[in-house]
Design an enzyme around this catalytic site. Structure first.
Site: not given
Ligand code: SF4
Length: 252
Positions: A130, A216, A244
């Site tokens: 993701c 997020c 991330c």
């Molecule tokens: S931080 Fe954002 S991009 Fe990363 S897994 Fe969570 S929702 Fe998805």
């Protein structure tokens, strides 16, 4: 203490000044968290025209978009937002923010496949993927024409950030001017500059926990003051307290 902070600010500004001198194509990355905001302010002190870019996702809290709009206007940032999405969020389009939309079909396809197979969201089952699709790929796009970028990483944020250096050379040069600042120093600097924090930092949960690192919405949770700031990121997944990928993957 006051002198120590002034020395840190001077040191951070020197790092940025040297980077601006050495790298013609340079920009500041801003997530609109506290560390990014301090970094942007420092960079703008040194180079008032330095470009600012931001990687946003469809899962960022609505307060992040609203804060982005407020800070962009107040600090005249002229921020460019990179985002995987079909449409520009109304809060951004309605406020004249420059948004570069990136194709969403691959994320939508993989996301739907995960939900069909596992009955769960992609960020629950495959957060690395993701992040790869929604953050790392847009970051590659944002830096593709740059020689260097300035980031708000700090060594004390969490276990994954202890070994970073102030300047890193990995294809693209990364400049980390506030690497040795503490959480309190960042907050104190923003307060001294009269810059409000993202409102999520002011939320106090019934058990006393606070949001101390914002990403997020589904992947951000509060932590106690004795924990590291990033321990609330990706809680309950294999990625807890991690990254991330923007700062761990090679972007160019
Ligand atoms: S931080 Fe954002 S991009 Fe990363 S897994 Fe969570 S929702 Fe998805």
């Amino acid at each position: 203490m006051y002198k120590k902070m002034l020395d840190k600010i001077a040191h951070s500004e020197k790092i940025i000044r040297d980077a601006v001198k050495n790298y013609r194509r340079i920009a500041v990355a801003c997530s609109f968290g506290k560390d990014s905001m301090a970094t942007v302010l420092l960079a703008r002190e040194v180079h008032p025209e330095i470009p600012v870019f931001s990687i946003m996702t469809i899962f960022k809290p609505k307060e992040t978009f609203e804060y982005l709009v407020r800070m962009n206007k107040r600090l005249n940032l002229n921020v460019t937002v990179y985002m995987v999405a079909r449409d520009v969020p109304p809060v951004l389009s309605g406020n004249g923010i420059n948004v570069k939309l990136l194709p969403a079909w691959r994320f939508e396809k993989e996301s739907a496949e995960v939900e069909t197979v596992y009955g769960k969201k992609i960020y629950e089952v495959a957060p690395d993927r993701c992040c790869e699709l929604l953050k790392v790929e847009p970051a590659k796009e944002a830096v593709k024409d740059l020689d260097a970028w300035v980031c708000g990483l700090r060594n004390t944020e969490g276990r994954t950030r202890k070994d970073y250096k102030e300047i890193e050379f990995r294809g693209l040069v990364k400049v980390n001017p506030i690497l040795n600042w503490t959480e309190e120093e960042v907050r104190g600097y923003l307060e001294a500059k009269g810059v409000e924090l993202h409102p999520w930092y002011n939320r106090v949960f019934p058990d006393g926990r606070l949001i101390r690192s914002i990403g997020c919405e589904p992947c951000t949770s509060p932590v106690y003051d004795w924990q590291e700031e990033r321990e609330g990121r990706w809680k309950g997944t294999s990625k807890c307290g991690g990254e991330c990928g923007i700062h761990t993957r090679r972007l160019k």
